[in-house]
Design a protein around this motif. Structure first.
Motif, PDB file in Angstrom:
ATOM      1  N   ALA A 150       0.837  -1.198   0.000  1.00  0.00           N
ATOM      2  CA  ALA A 150       0.000   0.000   0.000  1.00  0.00           C
ATOM      3  C   ALA A 150       0.873   1.250   0.000  1.00  0.00           C
ATOM      4  O   ALA A 150       0.610   2.218  -0.724  1.00  0.00           O
ATOM      5  N   LYS A 151       1.922   1.217   0.797  1.00  0.00           N
ATOM      6  CA  LYS A 151       2.849   2.349   0.835  1.00  0.00           C
ATOM      7  C   LYS A 151       3.526   2.528  -0.520  1.00  0.00           C
ATOM      8  O   LYS A 151       3.671   3.651  -1.022  1.00  0.00           O
ATOM      9  N   GLU A 152       3.933   1.418  -1.137  1.00  0.00           N
ATOM     10  CA  GLU A 152       4.612   1.499  -2.437  1.00  0.00           C
ATOM     11  C   GLU A 152       3.666   2.012  -3.517  1.00  0.00           C
ATOM     12  O   GLU A 152       4.073   2.782  -4.400  1.00  0.00           O
ATOM     13  N   LEU A 153       2.407   1.621  -3.465  1.00  0.00           N
ATOM     14  CA  LEU A 153       1.438   2.102  -4.448  1.00  0.00           C
ATOM     15  C   LEU A 153       1.243   3.607  -4.319  1.00  0.00           C
ATOM     16  O   LEU A 153       1.160   4.323  -5.326  1.00  0.00           O
ATOM     17  N   LEU A 154       1.204   4.096  -3.090  1.00  0.00           N
ATOM     18  CA  LEU A 154       1.076   5.536  -2.894  1.00  0.00           C
ATOM     19  C   LEU A 154       2.324   6.249  -3.414  1.00  0.00           C
ATOM     20  O   LEU A 154       2.232   7.318  -4.021  1.00  0.00           O
ATOM     21  N   ALA A 155       3.501   5.659  -3.206  1.00  0.00           N
ATOM     22  CA  ALA A 155       4.739   6.228  -3.730  1.00  0.00           C
ATOM     23  C   ALA A 155       4.703   6.304  -5.252  1.00  0.00           C
ATOM     24  O   ALA A 155       5.156   7.284  -5.861  1.00  0.00           O
ATOM     25  N   LEU A 156       4.153   5.285  -5.887  1.00  0.00           N
ATOM     26  CA  LEU A 156       4.039   5.279  -7.342  1.00  0.00           C
ATOM     27  C   LEU A 156       3.108   6.395  -7.807  1.00  0.00           C
ATOM     28  O   LEU A 156       3.377   7.059  -8.822  1.00  0.00           O
ATOM     29  N   CYS A 157       2.044   6.639  -7.072  1.00  0.00           N
ATOM     30  CA  CYS A 157       1.139   7.749  -7.397  1.00  0.00           C
ATOM     31  C   CYS A 157       1.847   9.092  -7.245  1.00  0.00           C
ATOM     32  O   CYS A 157       1.657  10.000  -8.061  1.00  0.00           O
ATOM     33  N   TYR A 188      -4.001  -5.486  -5.669  1.00  0.00           N
ATOM     34  CA  TYR A 188      -4.060  -4.055  -5.990  1.00  0.00           C
ATOM     35  C   TYR A 188      -5.254  -3.398  -5.293  1.00  0.00           C
ATOM     36  O   TYR A 188      -5.108  -2.344  -4.656  1.00  0.00           O
ATOM     37  N   ARG A 189      -6.426  -4.009  -5.402  1.00  0.00           N
ATOM     38  CA  ARG A 189      -7.623  -3.429  -4.794  1.00  0.00           C
ATOM     39  C   ARG A 189      -7.508  -3.368  -3.272  1.00  0.00           C
ATOM     40  O   ARG A 189      -7.990  -2.432  -2.639  1.00  0.00           O
ATOM     41  N   LYS A 190      -6.856  -4.370  -2.704  1.00  0.00           N
ATOM     42  CA  LYS A 190      -6.628  -4.363  -1.252  1.00  0.00           C
ATOM     43  C   LYS A 190      -5.720  -3.203  -0.863  1.00  0.00           C
ATOM     44  O   LYS A 190      -5.967  -2.523   0.139  1.00  0.00           O
ATOM     45  N   ALA A 191      -4.672  -2.955  -1.657  1.00  0.00           N
ATOM     46  CA  ALA A 191      -3.760  -1.848  -1.373  1.00  0.00           C
ATOM     47  C   ALA A 191      -4.478  -0.508  -1.483  1.00  0.00           C
ATOM     48  O   ALA A 191      -4.283   0.390  -0.655  1.00  0.00           O
ATOM     49  N   VAL A 192      -5.337  -0.360  -2.502  1.00  0.00           N
ATOM     50  CA  VAL A 192      -6.128   0.866  -2.665  1.00  0.00           C
ATOM     51  C   VAL A 192      -7.011   1.080  -1.443  1.00  0.00           C
ATOM     52  O   VAL A 192      -7.080   2.192  -0.888  1.00  0.00           O
ATOM     53  N   MET A 193      -7.682   0.035  -1.001  1.00  0.00           N
ATOM     54  CA  MET A 193      -8.564   0.136   0.152  1.00  0.00           C
ATOM     55  C   MET A 193      -7.792   0.514   1.417  1.00  0.00           C
ATOM     56  O   MET A 193      -8.238   1.358   2.213  1.00  0.00           O
ATOM     57  N   GLN A 194      -6.605  -0.057   1.596  1.00  0.00           N
ATOM     58  CA  GLN A 194      -5.815   0.231   2.787  1.00  0.00           C
ATOM     59  C   GLN A 194      -5.315   1.671   2.795  1.00  0.00           C
ATOM     60  O   GLN A 194      -5.261   2.310   3.849  1.00  0.00           O
ATOM     61  N   ILE A 195      -4.941   2.181   1.617  1.00  0.00           N
ATOM     62  CA  ILE A 195      -4.528   3.589   1.536  1.00  0.00           C
ATOM     63  C   ILE A 195      -5.686   4.487   1.930  1.00  0.00           C
ATOM     64  O   ILE A 195      -5.533   5.428   2.722  1.00  0.00           O
ATOM     65  N   GLU A 205      -8.403  11.947   3.550  1.00  0.00           N
ATOM     66  CA  GLU A 205      -8.847  11.037   2.496  1.00  0.00           C
ATOM     67  C   GLU A 205      -8.952  11.710   1.124  1.00  0.00           C
ATOM     68  O   GLU A 205      -8.912  11.045   0.086  1.00  0.00           O
ATOM     69  N   GLU A 206      -9.053  13.056   1.113  1.00  0.00           N
ATOM     70  CA  GLU A 206      -9.165  13.757  -0.168  1.00  0.00           C
ATOM     71  C   GLU A 206      -7.867  13.727  -0.963  1.00  0.00           C
ATOM     72  O   GLU A 206      -7.844  14.059  -2.157  1.00  0.00           O
ATOM     73  N   LEU A 207      -6.777  13.321  -0.330  1.00  0.00           N
ATOM     74  CA  LEU A 207      -5.486  13.248  -1.009  1.00  0.00           C
ATOM     75  C   LEU A 207      -5.466  12.184  -2.104  1.00  0.00           C
ATOM     76  O   LEU A 207      -4.815  12.361  -3.140  1.00  0.00           O
ATOM     77  N   PHE A 208      -6.186  11.094  -1.898  1.00  0.00           N
ATOM     78  CA  PHE A 208      -6.057   9.907  -2.753  1.00  0.00           C
ATOM     79  C   PHE A 208      -7.413   9.481  -3.277  1.00  0.00           C
ATOM     80  O   PHE A 208      -8.413   9.486  -2.558  1.00  0.00           O
TER      81      PHE A 208
END
Length: 267
Positions: A150-157, A188-195, A205-208
């Motif tokens: 989840a952290k890595e996905l946010l970093a990619l964003c 992927y969907r789990k990581a999105v949900m956790q973020i 929450e408005e950040l992502f």
């Protein structure tokens, strides 16, 4: 609050230092009679507010404000002068406050309180650190990610600077050793949900935003050393030179890191 003063009269500098020396939460980090030395100083030192005399030889306060804002766009500027006929000029360079000589400790305290509130409003709640390792800070506190992906996905964003990260790209970069199938899509969907859940805990929450097929961040809600570097921020350039590393824990970030190394020679 870290403040500086520029005035060609030494007595004015001494008075300001005397009035502010025991003010709580105020640190006068620079006092200059020479505007050019003040410019050199602010390129290397973080300053939140600047008290500037208007009439100075070589470079007046209006001109100095324009140059200071090129280096630190969020700098709070307070003009201090014995002349009231500069009000229009002060408005043109978007000075934040105007202090007329003679002033006293109470006047400085009042304008500093307003400057402190303005500076706080200008800073975004979320700060992202990309030089070296990836970290997210909300209201000055480091965010702990219970899930590394989840952290890595946010970093990619963050690396995409507001652009969409598709599920296909996320799978290719975060789960490169796995087949692109329903199980990877679920990861992927789990990581999105956790973020989403984590940011909601901080009221950010408005950040992502994320869907079944793509996700992204709202760059208007975040301050980031990488973004500041691209905008030509001198302090960000100094930090990058000292670090020379970008999202070092993620191999997919090497492409962006290489571009920054090439661009470094143009600064």
């Amino acid at each position: 609050m870290r403040v500086m003063i520029v005035d060609d009269e030494k007595l004015a500098l001494q008075q300001f230092m005397l009035e502010t020396e025991d003010m709580p939460d105020v640190e006068t980090v620079g006092a200059f009679t020479n505007p050019f030395k003040a410019l050199g100083f602010i390129k290397e030192q973080p300053v939140e507010a600047a008290f500037l005399d208007i009439e100075m030889p070589g470079m007046n306060g209006i001109e100095l404000t324009e140059k200071l804002r090129e280096i630190r766009p969020d700098l709070v500027v307070i003009f201090i002068t014995g002349y009231e006929n500069y009000t229009l000029d002060a408005l043109k360079v978007k000075a934040d406050y105007y202090l007329t000589k003679p002033y006293d400790r109470k006047d400085i305290a009042e304008v500093l309180e307003r400057a402190r509130l303005l500076s706080a409003r200008q800073r975004k709640r979320v700060y992202v650190h990309t030089f070296g390792r990836f970290d997210v800070f909300i209201d000055g506190k480091a965010v702990h990610f219970p899930n590394a992906k989840a952290k890595e996905l946010l970093a990619l964003c963050v690396d995409h600077r507001g652009g969409m990260v598709t599920i296909e790209e996320a799978a290719d970069k975060l789960w490169e050793d796995r087949a692109y199938d329903s199980r990877v899509k679920n990861l992927y969907r789990k990581a999105v949900m956790q973020i989403r859940q984590l940011l909601a805990e901080y009221g950010a929450e408005e950040l992502f935003s994320g869907s079944r097929g793509a996700c992204q961040i709202d760059v208007r809600k975040v301050d980031c050393d990488y973004y500041e570097l691209l905008e030509g921020n001198v302090e960000a350039q100094r930090v990058w030179r000292a670090s020379g590393r970008y999202l070092q824990e993620y191999s997919w970030a090497e492409e962006t890191s290489a571009r920054l190394e090439i661009a470094e020679g143009k600064w």
